[in-house]
Design an enzyme around this catalytic site. Structure first.
Site, PDB file in Angstrom:
ATOM      1  N   ALA A 192      24.282  41.509   2.565  1.00 18.54           N
ATOM      2  CA  ALA A 192      24.617  41.703   1.140  1.00 18.54           C
ATOM      3  C   ALA A 192      25.812  42.628   0.856  1.00 18.54           C
ATOM      4  CB  ALA A 192      23.119  42.314   0.587  1.00 18.54           C
ATOM      5  N   PRO A 204      28.356  41.229  -8.636  1.00 18.82           N
ATOM      6  CA  PRO A 204      29.049  40.361  -9.830  1.00 18.82           C
ATOM      7  C   PRO A 204      30.179  40.490 -10.293  1.00 18.82           C
ATOM      8  CG  PRO A 204      26.564  41.008 -10.353  1.00 18.82           C
ATOM      9  CD  PRO A 204      27.346  41.766  -9.257  1.00 18.82           C
ATOM     10  N   GLY A 262      33.719  40.360  -5.919  1.00 10.39           N
ATOM     11  CA  GLY A 262      33.361  39.146  -5.040  1.00 10.39           C
ATOM     12  C   GLY A 262      34.719  39.262  -4.098  1.00 10.39           C
ATOM     13  N   GLN A 317      43.508  -2.283   8.682  1.00 10.37           N
ATOM     14  CA  GLN A 317      44.164  -1.118   9.230  1.00 10.37           C
ATOM     15  C   GLN A 317      44.228  -0.082   8.312  1.00 10.37           C
ATOM     16  OE1 GLN A 317      48.640  -1.476   9.826  1.00 10.37           O
ATOM     17  NE2 GLN A 317      48.256  -1.074  12.024  1.00 10.37           N
ATOM     18  N   GLY A 342      31.483   2.481  -3.709  1.00  9.66           N
ATOM     19  CA  GLY A 342      30.522   2.666  -4.636  1.00  9.66           C
ATOM     20  C   GLY A 342      29.276   3.418  -4.032  1.00  9.66           C
ATOM     21  N   GLU A 400      32.041  33.327   2.370  1.00  8.17           N
ATOM     22  CA  GLU A 400      32.418  34.653   3.569  1.00  8.17           C
ATOM     23  C   GLU A 400      34.076  34.559   3.329  1.00  8.17           C
ATOM     24  OE1 GLU A 400      31.068  35.092   7.208  1.00  8.17           O
ATOM     25  OE2 GLU A 400      29.245  34.231   6.883  1.00  8.17           O
TER      26      GLU A 400
END
Ligand code: CAA
Length: 387
Positions: free
Chosen positions: A126, A130, A133, A281, A348, A371
């Protein structure tokens, strides 16, 4: 003592086979459901614990497998190839416990590493908040000394596996006047009074791994839960990332390998214009580029892992910080490219949830962010080069 340098040794190759078999049999079949439901992959956790693969980096004197950094990379890679959310079990167990391995008293290591090695609890890390960062040293969470205790107040954010982990390495300000040198690291337990968790973040990927705030309201912990000396917490936090950004590189490699393997199988089966599309190809060149980027990132990651292992054994490795950031950055950028191309190769179908590559593409994205964003990695690399 001998360390594997850039090439895996025989035991690493065997480890890869073992983890791949376990991941194919026990983890991959649940990966789509874990992604759909956002449930923590407890089946994967149990399977990893049963095979002692959930925290292989913990040294034998604390009841762990004592595996080296390259072995930890291989475990994370192979779990991530099947399910990125599950790969955060070995990765975050390492992230949470490296601060102890680097800086904690022997007593604290014995107390907290052994239960993780036994699979009795996981360990999260931790640091972020907020408003802190990328600028992690701007944290506001306070730890105030009160006799032989510290009292913690504040909110950590983006904490991986928050709520499912029993233990937390928490960085908090002990001297607000001292900047980065006024931050200390502590072990906090989920069971400590005053610890609570925010709602689960609703994320693009790694949905099976909860990301939550960890909130401290007058959490009173014994002073001997401090990791290292007062004021050394930020250094411990950054030194930890020098080792664990390599595990994020490993996760990225695994996700990318999963997507590449699936795409290769698909193009050999799928027929258009009367022949398998693998015979065109244009697609062959895409496959070649994907494999080339993956292998280049893998070699860099393994080189970084070898350096991490040397540093863990007390050797001074001046370029570990560079290699760790470079591996994380190169592997995560490669994973984003490779998974995006895998979706393209499936056309798709690749864009639907009936095939795993769209999940892999969503999961890959986080490896460029956590990280330390890849912009921060580039800054760290440049600082190393220019200092
Ligand atoms: N190892 C040890 N110490 C280090 C270090 C390292 N790699 N890098 C710097 N330090 C030391 C410096 O020497 C300095 O100490 P002194 O003043 O005693 O010399 C101190 O740390 C502060 O260094 P900087 O002045 O360089 O610090 P900074 O404030 O400019 O920022 C930074 C450095 C590189 C930007 C750092 O804040 C950073 O890496 N930010 C990104 C944060 C991050 O990676 N967060 C990830 C959260 S964890 C996560 O995401 C996990 C997850 O969920 C899975």
């Amino acid at each position: 003592m001998s360390f594997p340098l850039y090439a895996p040794a025989e035991e690493h190759l065997m480890l890869r086979e073992t983890v791949r078999a376990l991941a194919d049999e026990k983890i991959a079949p649940h990966a789509a459901t874990v992604d759909e439901t956002g449930e923590f992959p407890w089946d994967a956790y149990k399977a990893l614990v049963a095979s002692e693969l959930h925290a292989v980096h913990i040294p034998e004197q604390y009841g762990g497998a004592g595996a080296d950094a390259l072995a930890a990379v291989i475990v994370i890679e192979e779990v991530a190839r099947a399910c990125a959310s599950s790969s955060l079990i070995p990765a975050v167990n390492k992230l949470g416990t490296v601060p102890l391995l680097l800086s904690a008293s022997e007593e604290l290591k014995q107390r907290y590493l052994a239960p993780v090695a036994r699979g009795e609890g996981m360990f999260s890390y931790a640091l972020s908040e907020p408003e802190a960062g990328s600028d992690a040293a701007a944290m506001k969470t306070r730890a105030v000394k009160d006799g032989d205790h510290y009292v913690l107040n504040g909110t950590k954010m983006w904490i991986t596996n928050a709520g499912v982990s029993e233990f937390y390495t928490v960085m908090a300000v002990t001297d607000p006047e001292a900047g980065a040198r006024g931050i200390s690291a502590f072990v906090v337990e989920k069971a400590d009074e005053g610890v609570s968790f925010g709602a689960k973040e609703r994320k693009l990927g790694i949905k099976g791994s909860p990301t939550r705030q960890v909130i401290f309201e007058n959490v009173r912990i014994p002073a001997d839960r401090m990791i290292g000396e007062e004021g050394t917490g930020f250094k411990t936090a950054l030194a930890t990332l020098d080792h664990t950004r390599i595990t994020i590189a490993a996760q990225a490699l695994g996700i990318a390998q999963g997507a590449l393997d699936y795409a290769i199988g698909y193009v050999k089966e799928r027929k258009q214009f009367g022949k398998p599309i693998a015979e065109f190809q244009g697609l062959q060149f895409m496959i070649a580029d994907m494999a080339m980027k993956l292998e280049a990132a893998r070699q860099l990651t393994y080189a970084a892992a070898a350096k991490s292992e040397l540093a863990m054994h007390g050797e001074r490795v001046a370029d570990l910080t560079f290699f760790s950031s470079a591996a994380k950055c190169a592997a995560s950028d490669a994973a984003m490219d490779i998974t995006t191309d895998a979706v393209q190769l499936l056309g798709g179908y690749g864009y639907t949830r009936d095939y795993p590559v769209e999940r892999m593409m969503r999961d890959a994205k986080i490896t460029q962010i956590y990280e330390g964003t890849n912009q921060i990695q580039r800054m760290v690399m440049a600082r190393q080069l220019l200092k």
